[in-house]
Design a protein around this motif. Structure first.
Motif, PDB file in Angstrom:
ATOM      1  N   ILE A 118       0.845  -1.186   0.000  1.00 27.61           N
ATOM      2  CA  ILE A 118       0.000   0.000   0.000  1.00 27.61           C
ATOM      3  C   ILE A 118       0.886   1.245   0.000  1.00 27.61           C
ATOM      4  N   VAL A 119       0.425   2.282  -0.676  1.00 26.88           N
ATOM      5  CA  VAL A 119       1.161   3.537  -0.783  1.00 26.88           C
ATOM      6  C   VAL A 119       0.194   4.686  -0.527  1.00 26.88           C
ATOM      7  N   LEU A 120       0.547   5.576   0.370  1.00 24.77           N
ATOM      8  CA  LEU A 120      -0.244   6.774   0.644  1.00 24.77           C
ATOM      9  C   LEU A 120       0.263   7.902  -0.246  1.00 24.77           C
ATOM     10  N   VAL A 121      -0.627   8.501  -1.019  1.00 21.69           N
ATOM     11  CA  VAL A 121      -0.222   9.542  -1.964  1.00 21.69           C
ATOM     12  C   VAL A 121      -1.033  10.814  -1.764  1.00 21.69           C
ATOM     13  N   SER A 122      -0.447  11.919  -2.200  1.00 26.49           N
ATOM     14  CA  SER A 122      -1.097  13.225  -2.185  1.00 26.49           C
ATOM     15  C   SER A 122      -0.352  14.096  -3.192  1.00 26.49           C
ATOM     16  N   THR A 123      -0.716  15.370  -3.241  1.00 27.86           N
ATOM     17  CA  THR A 123       0.038  16.305  -4.084  1.00 27.86           C
ATOM     18  C   THR A 123       0.884  17.231  -3.227  1.00 27.86           C
ATOM     19  N   LYS A 124       0.858  17.032  -1.913  1.00 28.70           N
ATOM     20  CA  LYS A 124       1.607  17.884  -1.001  1.00 28.70           C
ATOM     21  C   LYS A 124       2.425  17.049  -0.043  1.00 28.70           C
ATOM     22  N   GLU A 125       3.585  17.573   0.341  1.00 28.75           N
ATOM     23  CA  GLU A 125       4.438  16.917   1.327  1.00 28.75           C
ATOM     24  C   GLU A 125       3.890  17.204   2.715  1.00 28.75           C
ATOM     25  N   ILE A 126       3.299  16.196   3.333  1.00 27.07           N
ATOM     26  CA  ILE A 126       2.695  16.355   4.653  1.00 27.07           C
ATOM     27  C   ILE A 126       3.100  15.181   5.529  1.00 27.07           C
ATOM     28  N   ALA A 127       3.524  15.458   6.742  1.00 26.26           N
ATOM     29  CA  ALA A 127       3.887  14.399   7.675  1.00 26.26           C
ATOM     30  C   ALA A 127       2.635  13.652   8.115  1.00 26.26           C
ATOM     31  N   VAL A 128       2.697  12.320   8.142  1.00 26.01           N
ATOM     32  CA  VAL A 128       1.552  11.505   8.534  1.00 26.01           C
ATOM     33  C   VAL A 128       1.949  10.558   9.657  1.00 26.01           C
ATOM     34  N   ASP A 129       0.964  10.047  10.350  1.00 24.59           N
ATOM     35  CA  ASP A 129       1.185   9.126  11.463  1.00 24.59           C
ATOM     36  C   ASP A 129       1.380   7.715  10.916  1.00 24.59           C
ATOM     37  N   ASN A 130       2.638   7.245  10.917  1.00 27.46           N
ATOM     38  CA  ASN A 130       2.898   5.907  10.397  1.00 27.46           C
ATOM     39  C   ASN A 130       3.164   4.891  11.507  1.00 27.46           C
ATOM     40  N   THR A 131       2.740   5.203  12.726  1.00 27.77           N
ATOM     41  CA  THR A 131       2.850   4.235  13.810  1.00 27.77           C
ATOM     42  C   THR A 131       1.827   3.123  13.594  1.00 27.77           C
ATOM     43  N   PRO A 132       2.071   1.931  14.150  1.00 30.82           N
ATOM     44  CA  PRO A 132       1.112   0.837  13.977  1.00 30.82           C
ATOM     45  C   PRO A 132      -0.259   1.196  14.547  1.00 30.82           C
ATOM     46  N   ALA A 133      -1.288   0.914  13.787  1.00 31.46           N
ATOM     47  CA  ALA A 133      -2.651   1.201  14.251  1.00 31.46           C
ATOM     48  C   ALA A 133      -3.087   0.117  15.225  1.00 31.46           C
ATOM     49  N   PRO A 134      -3.562   0.475  16.408  1.00 32.02           N
ATOM     50  CA  PRO A 134      -4.012  -0.537  17.359  1.00 32.02           C
ATOM     51  C   PRO A 134      -5.283  -1.211  16.872  1.00 32.02           C
ATOM     52  N   SER A 135      -5.424  -2.497  17.176  1.00 38.18           N
ATOM     53  CA  SER A 135      -6.664  -3.192  16.823  1.00 38.18           C
ATOM     54  C   SER A 135      -7.786  -2.620  17.672  1.00 38.18           C
ATOM     55  N   LYS A 136      -8.982  -2.526  17.086  1.00 40.09           N
ATOM     56  CA  LYS A 136     -10.089  -1.941  17.817  1.00 40.09           C
ATOM     57  C   LYS A 136     -11.380  -2.668  17.502  1.00 40.09           C
ATOM     58  N   SER A 137     -12.355  -2.490  18.362  1.00 38.94           N
ATOM     59  CA  SER A 137     -13.661  -3.104  18.162  1.00 38.94           C
ATOM     60  C   SER A 137     -14.397  -2.375  17.050  1.00 38.94           C
ATOM     61  N   LYS A 138     -15.595  -2.825  16.756  1.00 43.66           N
ATOM     62  CA  LYS A 138     -16.363  -2.270  15.655  1.00 43.66           C
ATOM     63  C   LYS A 138     -16.560  -0.766  15.823  1.00 43.66           C
ATOM     64  N   PRO A 139     -16.151   0.034  14.828  1.00 41.67           N
ATOM     65  CA  PRO A 139     -16.340   1.492  14.918  1.00 41.67           C
ATOM     66  C   PRO A 139     -17.823   1.852  14.922  1.00 41.67           C
ATOM     67  N   THR A 140     -18.140   2.990  15.480  1.00 41.05           N
ATOM     68  CA  THR A 140     -19.534   3.416  15.546  1.00 41.05           C
ATOM     69  C   THR A 140     -20.118   3.672  14.166  1.00 41.05           C
ATOM     70  N   TRP A 141     -19.270   4.050  13.185  1.00 36.70           N
ATOM     71  CA  TRP A 141     -19.798   4.365  11.864  1.00 36.70           C
ATOM     72  C   TRP A 141     -20.269   3.145  11.102  1.00 36.70           C
ATOM     73  N   ILE A 142     -19.934   1.946  11.585  1.00 35.22           N
ATOM     74  CA  ILE A 142     -20.458   0.731  10.952  1.00 35.22           C
ATOM     75  C   ILE A 142     -21.968   0.657  11.126  1.00 35.22           C
ATOM     76  N   GLU A 143     -22.452   1.052  12.289  1.00 37.06           N
ATOM     77  CA  GLU A 143     -23.884   1.006  12.578  1.00 37.06           C
ATOM     78  C   GLU A 143     -24.602   2.300  12.210  1.00 37.06           C
ATOM     79  N   LYS A 144     -23.932   3.427  12.419  1.00 41.34           N
ATOM     80  CA  LYS A 144     -24.581   4.722  12.176  1.00 41.34           C
ATOM     81  C   LYS A 144     -23.581   5.682  11.550  1.00 41.34           C
ATOM     82  N   LEU A 145     -23.941   6.226  10.399  1.00 39.97           N
ATOM     83  CA  LEU A 145     -23.044   7.142   9.707  1.00 39.97           C
ATOM     84  C   LEU A 145     -22.889   8.442  10.485  1.00 39.97           C
ATOM     85  N   PRO A 146     -21.704   9.048  10.435  1.00 43.64           N
ATOM     86  CA  PRO A 146     -21.530  10.354  11.087  1.00 43.64           C
ATOM     87  C   PRO A 146     -22.446  11.401  10.441  1.00 43.64           C
TER      88      PRO A 146
END
Length: 256
Positions: free
Chosen positions: A135-163
């Motif tokens: 996977i490659v993250l792309v944009s048109t601007k040089e911006i620092a991003v959070d590349n730390t490992p994402a913690p596993s999590k339970s089902k997000p709220t948006w699965i049941e109800k859209l923001p």
């Protein structure tokens, strides 16, 4: 000898990504017990004035081919985020036994001029190899991003109800688990864009036919929408079913 070759290939892959993308985080294989994704993949960065997208590719024997395909796909997905036309119809038939899908004529097209303009500005912000996927993250601007490992999590709220937002429409995209994980994510993103199109301009036509012994309702959904700044903002995999989910958003339409 086999270990030496494997180490050389991994080293070469890391060097290729570093040369092509600048600062990167390369995950050579998934740890036991599950996949570990970079934070920017599960929770996409959101910056005013910047558009982000992810490019995907399976891991091939020639890892350079994987990198090149992921970069090309990232460019295409970035073009879709800036401007995408979704047109066509899909039909369903409802009866006493339930509802059946009857096919669609949907087309998803990008602006070829926009694609050429973005190619010269494409910037790879980070990349990773996770299991059998690059996977490659792309944009048109040089911006620092959070590349730390994402913690596993339970089902997000948006699965049941859209923001809800006064400024954005949201939609979910869902895909089953395919042999190549990259295909699952690409299909989920495609469905999310289509759902945004239904959200922004949908015409429902209902044709009812009632007989003596049966009742059928044919629903034809048609849309013709140009989405601008339609970005994927979050992802999640159901650990039990393997179903891939994505959350997408785009600014609300202010004109018909």
């Amino acid at each position: 000898m086999v270990r030496w070759i494997k180490g050389f290939l991994l080293l070469g892959f890391g060097f290729l990504l570093i040369c092509g993308c600048g600062k990167v985080l390369v995950r050579r294989e998934a740890p036991q017990g599950g996949q570990v994704y970079p934070h920017w993949f599960m929770e996409m960065p959101l910056r005013r004035g910047a558009i982000f997208a992810v490019g995907y590719s399976p891991v091939y024997m020639n890892i350079k081919s994987s990198w090149q395909e992921a970069r090309r796909n990232g460019l295409l997905n970035l073009a879709k985020a800036y401007w995408v036309s979704i047109r066509g119809q899909q039909a369903f038939v409802s009866g006493l036994t339930g509802t059946a899908y009857r096919g669609s004529t949907l087309s998803v097209e990008v602006d070829s001029i926009q694609l050429k303009m973005l190619k010269s500005k494409l910037t790879c912000l980070d990349s990773a190899q996770i299991g059998g996927m690059v996977i490659v993250l792309v944009s048109t601007k040089e911006i620092a991003v959070d590349n730390t490992p994402a913690p596993s999590k339970s089902k997000p709220t948006w699965i049941e109800k859209l923001p809800f937002s006064p400024d954005y429409d949201y939609a979910r995209g869902v895909s089953p688990k395919y042999l190549h994980e990259s295909n699952s994510w690409l299909e989920a993103e495609r469905r999310a864009r289509i759902q945004l199109a239904w959200e922004q301009r949908t015409k429902l036509q209902q044709l009812r036919q009632k007989g003596k012994l049966s009742f059928h309702q044919v629903t034809v959904e048609s849309t013709g929408v140009i989405l601008r700044e339609a970005q994927i903002v979050a992802r999640w995999i159901d650990p039990e079913t393997g179903v891939h989910w994505v959350l997408a958003r785009c600014p609300k339409r202010t004109t018909p």
